[in-house]
Design a protein around this motif. Structure first.
Motif, PDB file in Angstrom:
ATOM      1  N   LYS A  11       1.399   8.786  43.434  1.00 33.02           N
ATOM      2  CA  LYS A  11       0.203   9.559  43.848  1.00 33.02           C
ATOM      3  C   LYS A  11       0.609  10.634  44.866  1.00 33.02           C
ATOM      4  O   LYS A  11       1.707  11.165  44.793  1.00 33.02           O
ATOM      5  N   HIS A 100      -5.670   9.920  34.459  1.00 32.47           N
ATOM      6  CA  HIS A 100      -5.767   8.869  35.481  1.00 32.47           C
ATOM      7  C   HIS A 100      -7.194   8.869  36.042  1.00 32.47           C
ATOM      8  O   HIS A 100      -7.830   9.913  36.152  1.00 32.47           O
ATOM      9  N   ALA A 176     -10.225  -1.858  39.938  1.00 33.47           N
ATOM     10  CA  ALA A 176      -9.014  -2.576  40.347  1.00 33.47           C
ATOM     11  C   ALA A 176      -7.969  -1.642  40.957  1.00 33.47           C
ATOM     12  O   ALA A 176      -6.961  -2.114  41.477  1.00 33.47           O
ATOM     13  N   ILE A 177      -8.219  -0.338  40.900  1.00 37.39           N
ATOM     14  CA  ILE A 177      -7.186   0.596  41.367  1.00 37.39           C
ATOM     15  C   ILE A 177      -7.266   0.759  42.873  1.00 37.39           C
ATOM     16  O   ILE A 177      -8.286   1.195  43.413  1.00 37.39           O
ATOM     17  N   GLY A 178      -6.178   0.372  43.541  1.00 39.53           N
ATOM     18  CA  GLY A 178      -6.074   0.546  44.989  1.00 39.53           C
ATOM     19  C   GLY A 178      -7.047  -0.316  45.782  1.00 39.53           C
ATOM     20  O   GLY A 178      -7.247  -0.088  46.966  1.00 39.53           O
ATOM     21  N   GLY A 216      -2.733  -1.383  34.637  1.00 35.94           N
ATOM     22  CA  GLY A 216      -2.640  -0.854  35.997  1.00 35.94           C
ATOM     23  C   GLY A 216      -3.872  -1.223  36.791  1.00 35.94           C
ATOM     24  O   GLY A 216      -4.991  -1.255  36.253  1.00 35.94           O
ATOM     25  N   GLY A 217      -3.669  -1.497  38.071  1.00 34.58           N
ATOM     26  CA  GLY A 217      -4.793  -1.851  38.937  1.00 34.58           C
ATOM     27  C   GLY A 217      -4.350  -2.964  39.860  1.00 34.58           C
ATOM     28  O   GLY A 217      -4.417  -4.140  39.498  1.00 34.58           O
ATOM     29  N   LEU A 237       1.533  -0.005  35.166  1.00 35.12           N
ATOM     30  CA  LEU A 237       1.486   1.266  35.888  1.00 35.12           C
ATOM     31  C   LEU A 237       1.106   0.891  37.319  1.00 35.12           C
ATOM     32  O   LEU A 237       0.040   0.314  37.551  1.00 35.12           O
ATOM     33  N   VAL A 238       1.983   1.211  38.260  1.00 39.85           N
ATOM     34  CA  VAL A 238       1.884   0.647  39.603  1.00 39.85           C
ATOM     35  C   VAL A 238       1.713   1.756  40.630  1.00 39.85           C
ATOM     36  O   VAL A 238       2.545   2.667  40.708  1.00 39.85           O
ATOM     37  N   GLY A 239       0.670   1.673  41.421  1.00 35.07           N
ATOM     38  CA  GLY A 239       0.461   2.646  42.492  1.00 35.07           C
ATOM     39  C   GLY A 239       1.052   2.133  43.799  1.00 35.07           C
ATOM     40  O   GLY A 239       2.252   2.241  44.048  1.00 35.07           O
ATOM     41  N   GLY A 240       0.203   1.534  44.639  1.00 32.22           N
ATOM     42  CA  GLY A 240       0.597   1.125  45.989  1.00 32.22           C
ATOM     43  C   GLY A 240       1.911   0.355  46.058  1.00 32.22           C
ATOM     44  O   GLY A 240       2.769   0.662  46.901  1.00 32.22           O
TER      45      GLY A 240
HETATM   46  C1  PEP Z   1      -2.488   3.643  39.774  1.00 33.38           C
HETATM   47  O1  PEP Z   1      -2.423   4.548  40.570  1.00 33.38           O
HETATM   48  O2  PEP Z   1      -2.361   3.910  38.581  1.00 33.38           O
HETATM   49  C2  PEP Z   1      -2.720   2.286  40.255  1.00 33.38           C
HETATM   50  C3  PEP Z   1      -2.866   1.342  39.377  1.00 33.38           C
HETATM   51  O3  PEP Z   1      -2.773   2.081  41.630  1.00 33.38           O
HETATM   52  P1  PEP Z   1      -2.696   0.665  42.406  1.00 33.38           P
HETATM   53  O4  PEP Z   1      -1.519  -0.082  41.812  1.00 33.38           O
HETATM   54  O5  PEP Z   1      -2.461   1.030  43.832  1.00 33.38           O
HETATM   55  O6  PEP Z   1      -3.969  -0.036  42.161  1.00 33.38           O
END
Ligand code: PEP
Length: 257
Positions: A11, A100, A176-178, A216-217, A237-240
């Protein structure tokens, strides 16, 4: 057999020095393992656009793909602030995250716009990672399946089956995201199964069974194993959790059975 894909979405985080350090720390742990790990899984990192050249340099010789978080659908022109597929290609980018939920909900991207971007990615031989996901209100209203179907079919509009075969899908429930809230493996598998059923109708069984559907989430080192062990969950798919080498490396090493 679909190879699992573990993708980092940084991000709008990190500067050039931190980005280089993070890639080095990830490589220090993963490079020695790639002879074995690389047979069954792929890894991708999508930094902010301005950090792509620095990350490309740090990834030289690594078995880690370089991704972008967004792009414009035109190749060039009067589109202030935008970046095109040929520009990304010039810096070694192979994947591009499209649609996204932050692009959809903060920047107002529509299925029609995202579809143009998917087509541009395919024209330029970039792998689109097409994101779909319902909001909490949509889930509570019982609209999840319809929302996901609309986003999937909208993003893939007018594509032929052989083009759909080149697309990766990411199911990312917006709630679920962030947020620290993860879909349970059962919930996620149900939606992934439904997405694959839609893909079967749209592109045929052979193509649909080859398309990767990532989850992702709020994926973390702690919950990744139970998610990616499900039959239709083909990676994450991984954010944090992708912003720390140890947690991202543990996610890449997920136990898949
Ligand atoms: C993302 O940005 O696609 C995501 C899933 O973020 P997070 O893992 O932080 O929830």
């Amino acid at each position: 057999m679909r190879k699992k894909l573990f993708a980092a979405n940084w991000k709008m985080n990190l500067g050039p020095v931190q980005a280089r350090e993070l890639v080095r720390a990830i490589r220090a742990q993963l490079d020695p393992q790639f002879a074995t790990l690389g047979k069954e899984r792929e890894v991708m990192i999508a930094p902010p656009a301005i950090l792509i050249p620095a990350v490309q340099q740090e990834l030289a010789g690594a078995a880690i793909a370089l991704g972008a978080q967004n792009m414009h659908f035109e190749d060039q022109g009067a589109f202030t602030g935008e970046i095109s597929a040929p520009m990304l290609k010039a810096y070694g980018v192979t994947h591009v995250i499209l649609g996204h939920s932050e692009r959809r909900h903060i920047f107002g991207e529509t299925d029609e716009l995202i579809n143009k971007k998917v087509k541009s990615a395919l024209r330029h031989d970039l792998i689109p990672v097409l994101c779909v996901g319902e909001t909490l209100a949509q889930r509570e209203a019982g609209d999840t399946t319809q929302v996901l179907t609309n986003q999937l079919l909208g993003g893939l509009a007018e594509l032929e089956s052989h083009q759909i075969a080149k697309v990766t899908i990411a199911y990312e429930p917006v709630w679920a995201i962030g947020t620290g809230k993860t879909a349970t493996p059962e919930q996620a598998q149900r939606e992934h199964g439904a997405l694959r059923a839609t893909l079967i109708e749209r592109a045929g069984r052979a193509v649909a069974h080859g398309v990767r559907i990532l989850y992702g989430g709020s994926v973390t080192a702690e919950n990744v194993d139970s998610l990616v062990s499900r039959p239709d969950i083909d990676g994450a798919l991984v954010g944090g959790a992708s912003l720390k080498a140890d947690s991202f490396v543990r996610i890449v090493r997920a136990l898949t059975v």
